[in-house]
Write an enzyme that holds these catalytic residues in place. Structure first.
Site, PDB file in Angstrom:
ATOM      1  N   GLU A 260      -4.734 -11.303  -9.645  1.00 18.93           N
ATOM      2  CA  GLU A 260      -4.889  -9.980  -9.040  1.00 18.93           C
ATOM      3  C   GLU A 260      -3.767  -9.848  -8.031  1.00 18.93           C
ATOM      4  O   GLU A 260      -3.866 -10.347  -6.914  1.00 18.93           O
ATOM      5  CB  GLU A 260      -6.282  -9.875  -8.404  1.00 18.93           C
ATOM      6  CG  GLU A 260      -6.724  -8.454  -8.161  1.00 18.93           C
ATOM      7  CD  GLU A 260      -6.596  -8.067  -6.725  1.00 18.93           C
ATOM      8  OE1 GLU A 260      -5.617  -7.341  -6.418  1.00 18.93           O
ATOM      9  OE2 GLU A 260      -7.444  -8.474  -5.913  1.00 18.93           O
ATOM     10  N   CYS A 294      -4.291  -4.320  -1.461  1.00 21.66           N
ATOM     11  CA  CYS A 294      -3.611  -4.235  -2.765  1.00 21.66           C
ATOM     12  C   CYS A 294      -3.746  -2.827  -3.294  1.00 21.66           C
ATOM     13  O   CYS A 294      -2.914  -2.365  -4.071  1.00 21.66           O
ATOM     14  CB  CYS A 294      -4.259  -5.158  -3.780  1.00 21.66           C
ATOM     15  SG  CYS A 294      -4.211  -6.839  -3.277  1.00 21.66           S
TER      16      CYS A 294
HETATM   17  C1  UN1 Z   1      -7.467  -6.239  -2.224  1.00 16.69           C
HETATM   18  O1  UN1 Z   1      -6.773  -5.509  -1.532  1.00 16.69           O
HETATM   19  O2  UN1 Z   1      -7.051  -7.343  -2.635  1.00 16.69           O
HETATM   20  O3  UN1 Z   1     -10.780  -1.562  -3.563  1.00 16.69           O
HETATM   21  C2  UN1 Z   1      -8.871  -5.937  -2.573  1.00 16.69           C
HETATM   22  C3  UN1 Z   1     -10.576  -1.951  -2.409  1.00 16.69           C
HETATM   23  C4  UN1 Z   1     -11.386  -3.133  -1.931  1.00 16.69           C
HETATM   24  C5  UN1 Z   1     -10.803  -4.397  -2.410  1.00 16.69           C
HETATM   25  C6  UN1 Z   1      -9.321  -4.558  -2.208  1.00 16.69           C
HETATM   26  N1  UN1 Z   1     -12.736  -3.002  -2.434  1.00 16.69           N
HETATM   27  O4  UN1 Z   1      -9.794  -1.427  -1.637  1.00 16.69           O
END
Ligand code: UN1
Length: 503
Positions: A260, A294
Site C-alpha cells: 500500500e 496516502c
Molecule cells: C494511509 O494514509 O496510509 O482513508 C491510510 C483514509 C484512512 C486511511 C489512510 N482511513 O484516509
C-alpha cells in the site's frame, strides 16, 4: 504527558522488541520526538538481531498452536482487543497526536479504525468461506477451503502509526496467523503502547504471543524480515521506493506482499457540482493530517467555467485553517513530521515556482518551534513534473479542464493510483468517472473526498500504489492459503478431462 504514558502502561519505557512480554533491547536508542515542539518525548531501544530472531521464532512457534484454535474463538480474542482499545481510545488517540502530529480528533479517528476493524474481524471469524464446485466426475465432491498462512510481517508508516497495523493484525489473527510488526522508527512509542494493550489482553489466553513487535530501522528489522523464509506474507505501507524493495525481495523468495504505497489523489469538480460541499471535502482532504495521508487530496481538476469561483472558495476556506498544537481542540492542522518533511515540501515549492506555477496562498514555514508549515495552494499546468510526484505535505495543485474526457485523462496521467473523487450533480458524469473508462484508482468516490475511507471496503490502489488490498471486503484471502480439495465417494476412478488411461 507522564500521566498519559502511565495510563497506557508505558511510563517506564523498556526494550522495544517484545512478543508476549519484553525481551531485552539493544544499545541503540530510537528517539520519539514531538513534531509540535521538536522536543524528545522518550526513546525506545532498537531490537538487535537476536531480539528480532526471538520475536520471529516465538511467532513461528505460536502459529502452530494458534492455527488450531477455532476461528470463532480467535475472533473472540480479537473482540477483547477491540474492547480494550475502546477503553483507551482517548489516551491512545492523544499519544498518536503527540508523537505523529496529527490533530487529536484524527488521532482518535485512527483508534476508531482499529476498533472498527476488530469488530469486522469478529464477524469475519465466522465467515471465512470457501466455494463448493460441481465436479465433472461422477461421485466426486470438489470444494475449496482457506487455511491459516503463517507469520505475517507488518511494516507500517508514521502517518497512520496504529490503524494500519490493526487492519492487518486483526484480520491476520482471525485467519489463524501470528504477527510480527515493524513500526516506523519515527513512531516507536505508539507501537509500544499498542503492544502493551495486546499483551494485557492476550496474557494467559490462547492468543498470548500472537502479536509481536520489533522496533528498529531497516537494517535491524526491515532487512532481516524481508529475507526470513518463516514469514510467508509481508504487508507494507509506505513510499513507492520502499514498496519496490519489499516487492522485489518477496518475489525473489516467491513469497506474498501486500503493498500500500503512494497516492497522488485527485478530485474532478464539474461545473454543475455543489461547490460548497466540494470545498469542504477538498480542505479536509488536502489539509487534514497536514497532507500526510496516502489518501490526501493533492490535485483539483476543475472545469474552466467554475475555476475562479472554486479557487476563491478554497482560498477563503484556507484562511480559516487554524494551525497549531495538535492537542488543542481548536487546531485544524498540526505540524509536519520532521525537518526532512519540511525541506521536501519547500523543495517541491521551489520546483513549482521554477516551472512557472503560481503559489496562491501559503508556501512558508511558521516561525515557531516544531515543524509547522502553511497549507499551500498552487495554480499549475498539468505537465509540471512535480505535480506527478507525491509530496507528503499540504500542497494542493489546481488544474483546469474543458471536457470530462480531458479531466479523466489528466486525472489518470500520474503513476500512482490510490484514491480519487468526482464532485458532480450529473449522474452521467458520476457514472462515467466510476466506470472502466473513468478513474484508474483502487478507490473512486462521487461527492465525497479522497481521504477517510471506511474499513469495510478493500483499501489499496493500482499502478505504483502497489496493487495490494487491506482491511475489509475479501482482503482476508491474502492472509490465508487456499486449498482445492476433491473427494471421490464412488467406487470408480474416473479421470478428469475424460482421459482413459490403460483399460
Ligand atoms: C494511509 O494514509 O496510509 O482513508 C491510510 C483514509 C484512512 C486511511 C489512510 N482511513 O484516509
Amino acid at each position: 504527558m507522564h500521566d498519559l504514558l502511565k495510563r497506557l502502561g508505558i511510563a517506564d519505557i523498556n526494550p522495544a522488541a517484545c512478543h508476549s512480554d519484553w525481551v531485552s533491547g539493544g544499545e541503540t536508542l530510537i528517539p520519539s520526538v514531538n513534531p509540535a515542539s521538536g522536543e524528545p518525548i522518550a526513546s525506545v531501544r532498537s531490537a538487535t538481531a537476536d531480539d528480532f530472531e526471538a520475536v520471529v521464532a516465538s511467532a513461528h512457534a505460536r502459529f502452530k498452536e494458534w492455527r488450531m484454535v477455532p476461528a470463532p474463538a480467535r475472533g473472540e480474542l480479537v473482540r477483547l482487543l477491540g474492547e480494550e482499545l475502546r477503553r483507551h481510545k482517548e489516551d491512545l488517540g492523544a499519544l498518536v497526536a503527540l508523537e505523529m502530529g496529527k490533530i487529536r480528533a484524527e488521532g482518535e479517528g485512527e483508534v476508531q479504525e482499529m476498533i472498527d476493524i476488530c469488530d469486522f474481524s469478529v464477524g469475519l471469524s465466522r465467515q471465512l468461506y470457501g466455494n463448493t464446485m460441481h465436479s465433472e466426475r461422477p461421485g466426486h465432491r470438489m470444494y475449496e477451503q482457506w487455511h491459516p498462512l503463517g507469520v505475517v510481517g507488518v511494516i507500517s508508516a508514521f502517518n497512520f502509526p496504529v490503524a494500519v497495523w490493526a487492519w492487518n493484525a486483526a484480520i491476520a489473527a482471525v485467519c489463524g496467523d501470528t504477527v510480527v510488526w515493524k513500526p516506523s522508527s519515527k513512531t516507536p512509542l505508539t507501537a509500544v503502547a499498542v503492544q502493551h494493550i495486546c499483551n494485557r489482553v492476550t496474557q494467559g489466553t490462547e492468543a498470548e504471543g500472537v502479536f509481536g513487535l520489533a522496533v528498529g530501522d531497516r537494517h535491524a528489522v526491515g532487512g532481516p524480515m524481508l529475507g526470513d523464509r518463516r514469514i510467508p506474507l509481508i504487508s507494507a505501507t509506505g513510499s513507492c521506493s520502499m514498496g519496490r524493495r519489499v516487492g522485489e525481495a518477496m518475489a525473489r523468495r516467491l513469497a506474498r506482499a501486500i503493498l500500500e504505497l503512494g497516492g497522488n489523489n485527485g478530485i474532478i469538480v464539474t461545473e454543475d457540482a455543489d461547490l460548497e460541499m466540494a470545498t469542504r471535502a477538498i480542505v479536509f482532504g488536502a489539509v487534514g493530517t497536514a497532507g500526510q495521508r496516502c489518501t490526501s487530496t493533492r490535485r483539483i481538476i476543475m472545469q474552466r467555467s467554475i475555476a475562479e469561483d472554486l479557487t476563491n472558495r478554497i482560498l477563503r476556506a484556507y484562511e480559516q485553517v487554524r494551525i497549531g498544537d495538535p492537542l488543542d481542540p481548536d487546531t485544524l492542522m498540526g505540524p509536519l513530521l520532521d525537518q526532512d518533511a519540511v525541506d521536501t515540501m519547500m523543495k517541491a515549492l521551489d520546483e513549482v515556482r521554477a516551472g512557472g506555477g503560481e503559489i496562491l496562498t501559503g508556501g512558508k514555514t511558521l516561525d515557531r518551534p516544531g515543524f509547522f508549515v502553511e497549507p499551500t495552494v498552487c495554480r499549475v499546468r498539468p505537465d509540471l513534473p512535480i505535480v506527478r510526484e507525491e509530496t507528503f505535505a499540504p500542497i494542493l495543485y489546481l488544474l483546469e479542464y474543458e471536457t470530462l474526457d480531458e479531466a479523466i485523462e489528466i486525472h489518470n496521467g500520474v503513476d500512482q493510483g490510490l484514491s480519487s473523487s468526482i464532485f458532480t450533480t450529473n449522474l452521467l458524469s458520476a457514472e462515467t468517472f466510476l466506470s472502466h473508462r473513468g478513474s484508474d484508482c483502487g478507490i473512486a468516490n462521487a461527492n465525497i473526498g479522497t481521504s477517510g475511507a471506511e474499513i469495510g471496503g478493500a483499501f489499496g490502489g493500482e499502478k505504483d500504489t502497489g496493487g495490494g488490498r487491506e482491511a475489509g471486503s475479501d482482503s482476508w484471502k491474502m492472509y490465508m492459503r487456499r486449498q482445492t480439495c476433491t473427494t471421490n465417494w464412488s467406487r470408480e476412478l474416473p479421470l478428469a478431462q475424460g482421459i482413459v488411461f490403460g483399460d
